[in-house]
Design an enzyme around this catalytic site. Structure first.
Site, PDB file in Angstrom:
ATOM      1  CG  ASP A 112      -3.550  -2.903   2.684  1.00 18.33           C
ATOM      2  OD1 ASP A 112      -3.605  -2.345   3.774  1.00 18.33           O
ATOM      3  OD2 ASP A 112      -2.500  -3.113   2.059  1.00 18.33           O
ATOM      4  CB  SER A 146      -9.614  -4.241  -2.897  1.00 11.87           C
ATOM      5  OG  SER A 146      -8.419  -3.529  -3.076  1.00 11.87           O
ATOM      6  NE  ARG A 147     -10.598  -3.544   5.048  1.00  3.70           N
ATOM      7  CZ  ARG A 147     -10.079  -4.737   5.320  1.00  3.70           C
ATOM      8  NH1 ARG A 147      -8.794  -4.941   5.178  1.00  3.70           N
ATOM      9  NH2 ARG A 147     -10.852  -5.707   5.746  1.00  3.70           N
ATOM     10  CB  VAL A 148      -5.543   1.038  -0.343  1.00  6.90           C
ATOM     11  CG1 VAL A 148      -5.605   1.342   1.124  1.00  6.90           C
ATOM     12  CG2 VAL A 148      -4.736  -0.205  -0.601  1.00  6.90           C
TER      13      VAL A 148
END
Ligand code: ATP
Ligand code: MG
Length: 582
Positions: free
Chosen positions: A413, A438-440
């Site tokens: 992620d 950082s995707r989430v």
């Protein structure tokens, strides 16, 4: 067709009645051509064993007890129920003619044995060699099985017998593992005696389904301002740490573990293919900082056979799942998956699988996806536990488009990208702000952190651009000069000594101060010192600020103004020589 031969083994020959029973059993099963021979076998205490080719019917005392034990193990019972249960079982129990398969070692070498005669062995099943060594089935072919060995291959010879166990590879798990250093099979290697296991878990198990998960919503703080401010990680997230050799990858993971002190997080550090001395050093550091109280180290060093390096991360993950399923939060570090892929490549080539890109086998993507998918934030119905994974990957000359890095980037992620140039110029941790993501994690950031970080990424991007533009010009206007000083100050802010994680409120204070362009009169090389002195000053002058931030997770407007005022005060005192740094 060759004639079928059955051998009956035991100490006392069977009575006529028993013999005719056995004959009729054989005829029913194999036809009337079968020849039955008797053989004395002193190892069988009582009863008989019947062998037909690779199939064995075990009617010996020991065999019947094993069956009883297995039957008992399959029943869910509690202590109070066990006695009546056993009585019931013994009264109504008749031993079944359970088939046991026996195979033969065809060849052995390089941590791998090929075995013939085990027609029903399954992928991933544990096999037991006559010398007591265990192995795991990794390759199934029409006439033979490829098996990776978990022990010294010197003790296995061609022609040795091999038994199926019917069990999948697993490791013991339990609360007592915390604080210990174990090998890839879960055996202690820290010389502190045996470990009491609460359970036994298969090393490979399916990842939690979508329904069993919930979104990432709690932060997993690393204590590193460069990461928590811009690339926040949430509990249950998978964030890759990627960079060339010696760029501080392990240090970031280690600092994150140190930062979990008093956070009620179980940390697991899986070392794959590293020097034993580096791992010993790391364990030492963990001990010194009191972090072994909540950490488990799983080690498969470079000198250990490839099979152990291959299963180490799965074993670590199984340990993590034990705690996650109990509702705990777990942080697991895989250091590193490049070496893991290399160990797997070695195994696959020895198992004669066809090599693909960079000589890795075709399923190398699945190798890591099935591991990292097991990181999760479980739903509240499932206990709400989480497992955050920090896989580490080493690149060659910063090449993120190589096979293993691209694979793992696509599974995780987000990634923290570390750069050699930054590292050697003294910018440590050497996080490349442009390439990291950082995707989430942003959803998990506290509101205090969100409001403190403001536009830091944008400001840094602008600074980098301007830095390139102004490299060669000496004559700069005032605004540009200010911009440059501000940007340099931000870069200084992101520098952090190893093993000195910062708490949330400390990060928030420093970010607020820096982003408000407060620091103008402090020389660049003094900013780090100024920052740590400032934290002490603010804590002494207004202790309620840190308390507010930690307790509410919010940053009120008054607190923000007080922080800036206090910082300006302190700066003035330092410039006037009234306060000293350090
Ligand atoms: P390898 O490729 O060998 O695994 P690595 O990328 O994991 O290396 P580390 O072992 O973490 O790198 O760090 C390399 C060296 O840099 C170590 O000696 C470490 O102490 C030092 N180092 C890392 N981060 C920092 C930091 N923030 N401040 C000072 N020194 C650091
Ligand atoms: Mg390292």
């Amino acid at each position: 067709m060759s004639e079928l031969r059955a051998v009956l083994k035991g100490i006392t020959p069977p009575s006529d009645e028993q013999m005719s029973d056995i004959k009729s059993f054989l005829e029913k099963k194999y036809g009337s051509d079968i020849v039955l021979a008797w053989e004395d076998d002193k190892t069988i205490a009582s009863g008989f064993k019947l062998e037909i080719g690779s199939v064995v019917y075990d009617w010996s005392l020991r065999g019947r007890f094993t069956q009883l034990k297995d039957a008992l193990a399959d029943l869910p019972f509690s202590n109070g129920q066990i006695i009546p249960l056993i009585k019931d079982m013994v009264a109504g129990w008749t031993p079944q003619a359970l088939a046991e398969e026996i195979g033969t070692v065809v060849s052995v070498g390089d941590g791998i044995a090929h075995v013939s005669g085990l027609d029903h062995a399954a992928y991933g099943e544990i096999l037991l060699f006559s010398s007591g060594i265990r192995g795991m089935v990794q390759d199934l072919q029409a006439d033979r099985i490829g098996c990776i060995l978990f022990g010294d291959e010197q003790e296995i010879e061609q022609g040795d017998t091999v038994r199926r166990t019917g069990k999948m590879a697993g490791v013991p798990v339990g609360n007592d593992f915390v604080g210990r250093v174990v090998d890839a099979l879960g055996s202690p290697i820290d010389g502190k005696g045996p470990i009491n296991a609460d359970d036994y878990r298969p090393i490979e198990s399916p990842a939690p389904s979508i329904l069993d998960r919930q979104p990432v919503n709690k932060p997993m703080e690393t204590g590193l301002i460069a990461i928590d401010s811009m690339f926040p990680i949430g509990r249950g997230q998978r964030e890759l740490i990627i960079g060339d050799r010696q760029t501080g990858k392990t240090t970031i993971a280690l600092d994150t573990i140190l930062n979990q002190k008093d956070n009620d997080v179980i940390c697991i550090y899986v070392a794959i293919g590293q020097k034993a001395s580096s791992v010993a050093q790391l364990v030492q550091t963990l001990r010194q900082h009191g972090a072994m109280d909540y950490t488990i180290v799983v080690n498969a060093s470079a000198n250990e056979p490839a099979p152990l390096q291959y299963i180490a991360p799965y074993a670590g993950c199984a340990l993590g799942e034990f705690f996650m399923n109990a509702g705990r939060d777990v942080l697991i570090v895989y250091d590193d998956l490049s070496k893991h892929a290399i160990a797997y490549r070695a195994l696959s080539l020895l198992l004669e699988r066809s090599p693909g890109r960079e000589a890795y086998p075709g399923d190398v993507f699945y190798l890591h996806s099935r591991l990292l998918e097991r990181a999760a934030h479980l739903s509240d119905e499932k206990g709400g536990g989480s497992m955050t994974a920090l896989p580490i990957v080493e690149t060659q000359a910063g090449d993120v488009s190589a096979y293993i890095p691209t694979n793992i980037i696509s599974i995780t992620d987000g990634q923290i990208f570390l750069e050699s140039d930054l590292f050697f110029s003294g910018q440590r941790p050497a996080v490349n702000v442009g390439l990291s993501v950082s995707r989430v994690g942003r959803d998990a950031q506290t509101s205090a952190m969100k409001s403190a970080t403001g536009t830091i990424r944008l400001d840094l991007a602008q600074y980098r651009e301007m830095e390139i533009f102004t490299q060669f010009s000496s004559d700069l206007d005032d605004t540009t000069k200010h911009q440059l000083i501000y940007g340099q100050g931000l870069m200084q802010l992101l520098k952090q000594d190893q093993h000195h994680p910062l708490k949330q409120h400390e990060q928030v204070i420093l970010l607020v101060v820096a982003l408000a362009h407060t620091i103008k009169d402090i020389p660049l090389d003094k900013i780090s010192e100024f920052n740590s002195a400032l934290l002490k000053y603010i804590e002494a002058q207004a202790p309620y600020i840190s308390r507010d931030i930690e307790q509410t997770g919010k940053l009120s407007e008054e607190n923000r103004n007080s922080i800036i005022e206090l910082a300006e005060d302190f700066q003035k005192r330092v410039v006037e020589g009234k306060a000293r740094l350090g």
